[in-house]
Design an enzyme around this catalytic site. Structure first.
Site, PDB file in Angstrom:
ATOM      1  N   HIS A 173      -9.562   0.233 -10.647  1.00  0.00           N
ATOM      2  CA  HIS A 173      -9.786   1.399  -9.914  1.00  0.00           C
ATOM      3  C   HIS A 173      -8.575   1.606  -9.592  1.00  0.00           C
ATOM      4  CE1 HIS A 173      -8.312   2.963  -6.018  1.00  0.00           C
ATOM      5  NE2 HIS A 173      -7.730   2.183  -5.691  1.00  0.00           N
ATOM      6  N   PHE A 174      -6.991   0.762  -9.898  1.00  0.00           N
ATOM      7  CA  PHE A 174      -5.504   1.082 -10.109  1.00  0.00           C
ATOM      8  C   PHE A 174      -5.504   1.820 -11.229  1.00  0.00           C
ATOM      9  CE2 PHE A 174      -4.943  -3.270  -9.847  1.00  0.00           C
ATOM     10  CZ  PHE A 174      -4.246  -3.714 -11.508  1.00  0.00           C
ATOM     11  N   HIS A 175      -6.511   1.611 -12.666  1.00  0.00           N
ATOM     12  CA  HIS A 175      -5.861   2.350 -14.259  1.00  0.00           C
ATOM     13  C   HIS A 175      -6.337   3.567 -13.816  1.00  0.00           C
ATOM     14  CE1 HIS A 175      -4.946  -1.618 -15.090  1.00  0.00           C
ATOM     15  NE2 HIS A 175      -3.903  -0.909 -16.612  1.00  0.00           N
TER      16      HIS A 175
ATOM     17  N   TYR B 208       1.637   5.030  -2.343  1.00  0.00           N
ATOM     18  CA  TYR B 208       1.670   6.294  -2.594  1.00  0.00           C
ATOM     19  C   TYR B 208       2.876   7.214  -2.698  1.00  0.00           C
ATOM     20  CZ  TYR B 208      -2.796   6.090  -0.212  1.00  0.00           C
ATOM     21  OH  TYR B 208      -3.856   5.734   0.304  1.00  0.00           O
TER      22      TYR B 208
ATOM     23  N   ARG C 171     -10.129 -10.510 -11.755  1.00  0.00           N
ATOM     24  CA  ARG C 171      -9.324  -9.842 -12.475  1.00  0.00           C
ATOM     25  C   ARG C 171      -8.660 -11.351 -12.287  1.00  0.00           C
ATOM     26  NH1 ARG C 171      -5.737  -7.608  -7.474  1.00  0.00           N
ATOM     27  NH2 ARG C 171      -5.249  -6.496  -9.311  1.00  0.00           N
ATOM     28  N   ARG C 172      -7.816 -11.008 -13.282  1.00  0.00           N
ATOM     29  CA  ARG C 172      -5.929 -12.011 -13.207  1.00  0.00           C
ATOM     30  C   ARG C 172      -6.601 -12.689 -14.450  1.00  0.00           C
ATOM     31  NH1 ARG C 172      -2.846 -10.173  -7.771  1.00  0.00           N
ATOM     32  NH2 ARG C 172      -1.380  -8.877  -8.713  1.00  0.00           N
TER      33      ARG C 172
ATOM     34  N   HIS D 184       1.015  -0.741  -0.074  1.00  0.00           N
ATOM     35  CA  HIS D 184       0.091  -0.555  -0.026  1.00  0.00           C
ATOM     36  C   HIS D 184       0.804   1.305  -0.039  1.00  0.00           C
ATOM     37  CE1 HIS D 184      -3.501   2.157  -0.720  1.00  0.00           C
ATOM     38  NE2 HIS D 184      -3.456   2.970   0.347  1.00  0.00           N
TER      39      HIS D 184
HETATM   40 FE1  HAS Z   1      -5.857   1.658  -4.048  1.00  0.00          FE
HETATM   41  C1  HAS Z   1      -6.898  -1.752  -4.564  1.00  0.00           C
HETATM   42  C2  HAS Z   1      -7.918   1.479  -1.217  1.00  0.00           C
HETATM   43  C3  HAS Z   1      -5.773   5.199  -3.538  1.00  0.00           C
HETATM   44  C4  HAS Z   1      -3.563   1.754  -6.388  1.00  0.00           C
HETATM   45  N1  HAS Z   1      -5.511   0.197  -5.050  1.00  0.00           N
HETATM   46  C5  HAS Z   1      -5.546  -1.221  -5.139  1.00  0.00           C
HETATM   47  C6  HAS Z   1      -4.007  -1.616  -5.631  1.00  0.00           C
HETATM   48  C7  HAS Z   1      -4.028  -0.427  -6.753  1.00  0.00           C
HETATM   49  C8  HAS Z   1      -4.149   0.701  -6.197  1.00  0.00           C
HETATM   50  C9  HAS Z   1      -2.781  -0.706  -7.756  1.00  0.00           C
HETATM   51  O1  HAS Z   1      -8.974  -0.412   0.531  1.00  0.00           O
HETATM   52  C10 HAS Z   1      -4.390  -2.875  -6.367  1.00  0.00           C
HETATM   53  C11 HAS Z   1      -3.410  -3.867  -5.517  1.00  0.00           C
HETATM   54  C12 HAS Z   1      -3.800  -5.451  -6.500  1.00  0.00           C
HETATM   55  O2  HAS Z   1      -3.254  -5.940  -6.979  1.00  0.00           O
HETATM   56  O3  HAS Z   1      -4.213  -6.387  -5.711  1.00  0.00           O
HETATM   57  N2  HAS Z   1      -6.689   2.882  -2.980  1.00  0.00           N
HETATM   58  C13 HAS Z   1      -7.921   2.612  -1.888  1.00  0.00           C
HETATM   59  C14 HAS Z   1      -7.486   4.074  -1.130  1.00  0.00           C
HETATM   60  C15 HAS Z   1      -7.183   4.378  -1.854  1.00  0.00           C
HETATM   61  C16 HAS Z   1      -6.419   4.651  -2.791  1.00  0.00           C
HETATM   62  C17 HAS Z   1      -8.993   4.117  -0.030  1.00  0.00           C
HETATM   63  N3  HAS Z   1      -5.273   3.228  -5.505  1.00  0.00           N
HETATM   64  C18 HAS Z   1      -5.468   4.843  -4.639  1.00  0.00           C
HETATM   65  C19 HAS Z   1      -3.619   5.151  -5.162  1.00  0.00           C
HETATM   66  C20 HAS Z   1      -3.486   4.457  -6.190  1.00  0.00           C
HETATM   67  C21 HAS Z   1      -4.382   2.877  -5.973  1.00  0.00           C
HETATM   68  C22 HAS Z   1      -3.558   6.582  -5.318  1.00  0.00           C
HETATM   69  C23 HAS Z   1      -2.392   4.658  -7.104  1.00  0.00           C
HETATM   70  C24 HAS Z   1      -1.522   5.631  -7.374  1.00  0.00           C
HETATM   71  N4  HAS Z   1      -6.903   0.223  -3.063  1.00  0.00           N
HETATM   72  C25 HAS Z   1      -7.671   0.601  -2.087  1.00  0.00           C
HETATM   73  C26 HAS Z   1      -8.182  -0.770  -1.380  1.00  0.00           C
HETATM   74  C27 HAS Z   1      -7.925  -1.566  -2.639  1.00  0.00           C
HETATM   75  C28 HAS Z   1      -6.329  -0.742  -3.802  1.00  0.00           C
HETATM   76  C29 HAS Z   1      -8.855  -1.256  -0.101  1.00  0.00           C
HETATM   77  C30 HAS Z   1      -7.715  -3.437  -2.457  1.00  0.00           C
HETATM   78  C31 HAS Z   1      -8.905  -3.828  -3.159  1.00  0.00           C
HETATM   79  C32 HAS Z   1      -8.632  -5.305  -3.213  1.00  0.00           C
HETATM   80  O4  HAS Z   1     -10.119  -5.812  -2.668  1.00  0.00           O
HETATM   81  O5  HAS Z   1      -7.881  -5.813  -3.396  1.00  0.00           O
HETATM   82  C33 HAS Z   1      -7.594   6.416  -1.562  1.00  0.00           C
HETATM   83  O6  HAS Z   1      -5.872   7.543  -1.217  1.00  0.00           O
HETATM   84  C34 HAS Z   1      -7.896   7.580  -2.363  1.00  0.00           C
HETATM   85  C35 HAS Z   1      -7.910   8.612  -1.721  1.00  0.00           C
HETATM   86  C36 HAS Z   1      -8.674   9.795  -2.359  1.00  0.00           C
HETATM   87  C37 HAS Z   1      -9.108  10.388  -2.428  1.00  0.00           C
HETATM   88  C38 HAS Z   1      -9.544  11.491  -3.781  1.00  0.00           C
HETATM   89  C39 HAS Z   1      -9.044  12.834  -3.734  1.00  0.00           C
HETATM   90  C40 HAS Z   1      -9.036  14.059  -5.061  1.00  0.00           C
HETATM   91  C41 HAS Z   1      -8.274  14.727  -5.634  1.00  0.00           C
HETATM   92  C42 HAS Z   1      -8.236  15.144  -6.932  1.00  0.00           C
HETATM   93  C43 HAS Z   1      -9.048  16.587  -6.911  1.00  0.00           C
HETATM   94  C44 HAS Z   1      -8.921  17.205  -7.886  1.00  0.00           C
HETATM   95  C45 HAS Z   1      -8.538  18.738  -8.357  1.00  0.00           C
HETATM   96  C46 HAS Z   1      -9.046  19.036  -9.864  1.00  0.00           C
HETATM   97  C47 HAS Z   1      -8.179  19.659  -8.058  1.00  0.00           C
HETATM   98  C48 HAS Z   1      -9.812  10.836  -1.447  1.00  0.00           C
HETATM   99  C49 HAS Z   1      -6.858  15.277  -4.875  1.00  0.00           C
HETATM  100  C50 HAS Z   1     -10.705  19.607  -9.578  1.00  0.00           C
HETATM  101  C51 HAS Z   1     -11.144  20.356 -10.765  1.00  0.00           C
HETATM  102  C52 HAS Z   1     -11.988  20.001 -11.726  1.00  0.00           C
HETATM  103  C53 HAS Z   1     -12.870  20.059 -12.205  1.00  0.00           C
HETATM  104  C54 HAS Z   1     -13.432  18.986 -11.116  1.00  0.00           C
END
Ligand code: HAS
Length: 563
Positions: free
Chosen positions: A384-386, A237, A449-450, A233
């Site tokens: 999700h991860f794409h 980050y 998946r996979r 995890h």
């Molecule tokens: Fe994830 C699985 C939970 C973030 C990557 N994640 C994965 C896997 C990958 C991955 C590669 O809890 C698969 C691993 C595998 O092969 O099995 N993930 C989270 C959570 C977050 C999260 C809670 N993941 C990421 C990020 C990744 C990433 C970042 C890569 C860089 N993830 C999971 C969980 C799994 C998981 C479980 C396991 C699932 C399973 O069952 O296997 C959090 O960090 C997300 C928080 C993000 C936010 C969004 C904030 C938004 C922002 C953008 C602002 C936009 C602006 C533009 C300013 C709260 C900062 C606005 C303009 C406009 C015009 C609207």
């Protein structure tokens, strides 16, 4: 005590110094490997979507899991790690400088990593390591695969020591001053990386290497998966934080604004250090052998790690709005119009930010224990991860490349390359929307998946999924065009664009900004809190796993030529 404005401005001018050629060569070496990995890994991605659609069979007995492993390792581990380390060295060199000795060590880190990469990729390409990028036991690879991984990690550790030393030397020369924000962020990321990789290094050295060499007949699967996800995890980050470095420090400069809040940015990074690591169980929510109480504890900690991303979203909206209003744009959304939509250095990372809104929401769904039961091991997770790593992070890395590469090679981002970059960004957005969107829907319909087509091709559900798999093949093909275009742009920027000086855009703080509290640089305290959180989250469940260990598993190898 905060730092005086004059010193800040003086430092900002120092930052604008050009990077010496020999330093640039070292930073670029990492980036060359990253783009080579993009091309190879991207091609494998295209093949995967074609195979999964059931309309294509791999030639020459090449296995589905073999190309899936090349894809995951090249893009998830090689492209990211090399790009990040190269970019971070450039940030450090630009803001705190690099000495000859440090440069030598940085070159050593590069060559150790390259040796590891060659070993690992060689075994995968020879079909001896079709174990996917997570190399879950009891899948077993050739020992060279694990030795290669260990070298990759050791090389990256050398980079950690170099970056820490760079900041240390700078701080000795600037007593009482706060460190430049980019350097602070790099050191946080490398500290997190070092602590996290201790997990994967332990499982590789203590479990996988002896087992693959035949010194141990079996392996404890739960322990190996736990040590992997202790690292896995924070790995995500480690990918995200360099993108955030660009959002906090580079994007404000590109849009003609200032850093919104130096203190907020530092606090967000400190929170990432605390909460990125003690959360690995959210990848193991369906696994037996871990008590629900400890899963619950780590789910709560996962929700803590969402907070710094919400702080980042707030900060980005604030930068956009404040800059727009300063330029005279009025109304609720008037500021939106001032954004430099035709500048690819802005557009690519901005689309990355937009993608992170659904990407982050998907992460929160994954982390919500009960909802995880619905999506776990389905292709939803791939969707999700794409969105997160392959869109948010990679589009930001592309956005960085448009100025970093010409800056390092002494060339210019011409209007023509800028236009190509905008086309590339649009292609990527369209391809990923189709591919990741259909993956999310197909995952909700229960598609695994996979999984090679041969494992589900004849089932009743396969008919229901077929439409989405076709969409993924279409999306994947569009993305591959995007990759080829990006590699073309990279080659142009590195070797053929006209000579010139491209800016290294680092934003300043506002003249009226509040001074940054010096306690934010209390490194010892941050590391102690991080270690304490890890011990709280992992000690008891880990001791449980050892005390109640089931008999170990013998090795299992993926069938070769399985489409
Ligand atoms: Fe994830 C699985 C939970 C973030 C990557 N994640 C994965 C896997 C990958 C991955 C590669 O809890 C698969 C691993 C595998 O092969 O099995 N993930 C989270 C959570 C977050 C999260 C809670 N993941 C990421 C990020 C990744 C990433 C970042 C890569 C860089 N993830 C999971 C969980 C799994 C998981 C479980 C396991 C699932 C399973 O069952 O296997 C959090 O960090 C997300 C928080 C993000 C936010 C969004 C904030 C938004 C922002 C953008 C602002 C936009 C602006 C533009 C300013 C709260 C900062 C606005 C303009 C406009 C015009 C609207």
């Amino acid at each position: 005590m905060g730092i005086t404005k004059t010193k800040d401005q003086q430092r900002f001018q120092e930052m604008q110094l050009m990077i010496p050629k020999s330093d640039a060569k070292m930073y670029m070496s990492f980036i060359y490997v990253a783009f080579a990995a993009l091309l190879i890994g991207g091609l494998m991605g295209l093949l995967q979507t074609l195979v999964r659609s059931g309309k294509f069979t791999l030639p020459f007995g090449i296995g589905y899991y073999q190309i899936l492993t090349v894809h995951g390792v090249m893009l998830g581990l090689i492209l990211t790690t090399y790009f990040i380390i190269g970019f971070q060295y450039a940030l450090m060199g630009k803001t705190v400088g690099i000495s000859q000795k440090q440069k030598k060590a940085a070159w050593a880190s590069f060559w150790v990593m390259v040796t590891g990469t060659l070993l690992t990729s060689g075994t995968i390409l020879l079909g001896k390591a079709s174990v996917l990028y997570t190399f879950y036991a009891p899948l077993q690879a050739h020992p060279a695969f694990y030795f290669g991984l260990a070298l990759l990690v050791i090389g990256s550790w050398i980079s950690c020591f170099v970056n820490w030393r760079q900041l240390y030397v700078w701080k000795k020369k600037h007593p009482g001053e706060k460190s430049p924000l980019p350097a602070f962020m790099v050191v946080i990321n490398m500290t997190m990386w070092f602590i996290a990789t201790l997990g994967v290094a332990s499982t590789v050295v203590i479990q996988f290497i002896p087992w693959s060499l035949g010194y141990a007949a079996t392996i404890d699967v739960l322990i190996s998966r736990t040590l992997f996800w202790y690292f896995g995890h924070p790995l995500v980050y480690f990918w995200l934080l360099p993108a955030y470095m660009a959002w906090y420090v580079i994007i404000p400069k590109i849009i003609g604004g200032k850093i919104f809040s130096d203190s907020l940015a530092r606090m967000a990074f400190i929170l990432f250090l605390f909460f990125s690591i003690p959360v690995g169980f959210h990848h193991q929510l369906t696994e037996p052998g871990i008590s629900p109480t400890w899963k619950f504890v780590q789910v709560c900690l996962t929700f803590m790690v969402v907070i710094p991303s919400l702080m980042t979203a707030f900060s980005m909206f604030a930068v956009f709005e404040i800059t727009g209003r300063k330029k005279g744009f009025k109304g609720l959304f008037g500021w939106f119009k001032h954004l430099p939509w035709k500048d690819v250095r802005f557009l690519a990372p901005f689309i990355g930010m937009v993608a992170f809104i659904p990407g982050g929401a998907g992460g929160i769904i994954n982390a919500s224990h009960q909802m995880n039961e619905v999506v776990h091991n389905t292709i939803w997770v791939t969707g999700h991860f794409h969105l997160t790593v392959a869109t948010t992070v990679i589009l930001t890395f592309f956005g960085i490349s448009y100025w970093l590469i010409p800056h390092l090679t002494g060339r210019k981002l011409t209007p023509q390359i800028n236009r190509l970059g905008i086309i590339q960004t649009i292609i990527w957005t369209v391809g990923m929307t189709i591919m990741s969107g259909s993956m999310h829907i197909e995952g909700l319909l229960g598609a695994p998946r996979r999984s090679a087509f041969s494992t589900y091709g004849g089932t009743a559900q396969a008919h229901e999924w077929a439409y989405y798999q076709l969409a993924q093949a279409v999306g994947g093909s569009i993305l591959f065009i995007g990759i080829v275009l990006m590699v073309y742009i990279f080659i142009k920027l590195a070797f053929f664009a006209p000579r010139g000086n491209e800016a290294f855009p680092i934003a300043e703080e506002d003249a009226n900004a509040q001074p940054t509290p010096m306690f934010l640089e209390n490194w010892k305290l941050w590391v102690v809190i991080t270690v304490a959180l890890i011990l709280v989250a992992y000690t008891i469940p880990f001791v449980d796993m050892i005390q109640h260990a089931p008999p170990g598993s013998p090795p299992f190898t993926m069938p070769i030529g399985n489409n």
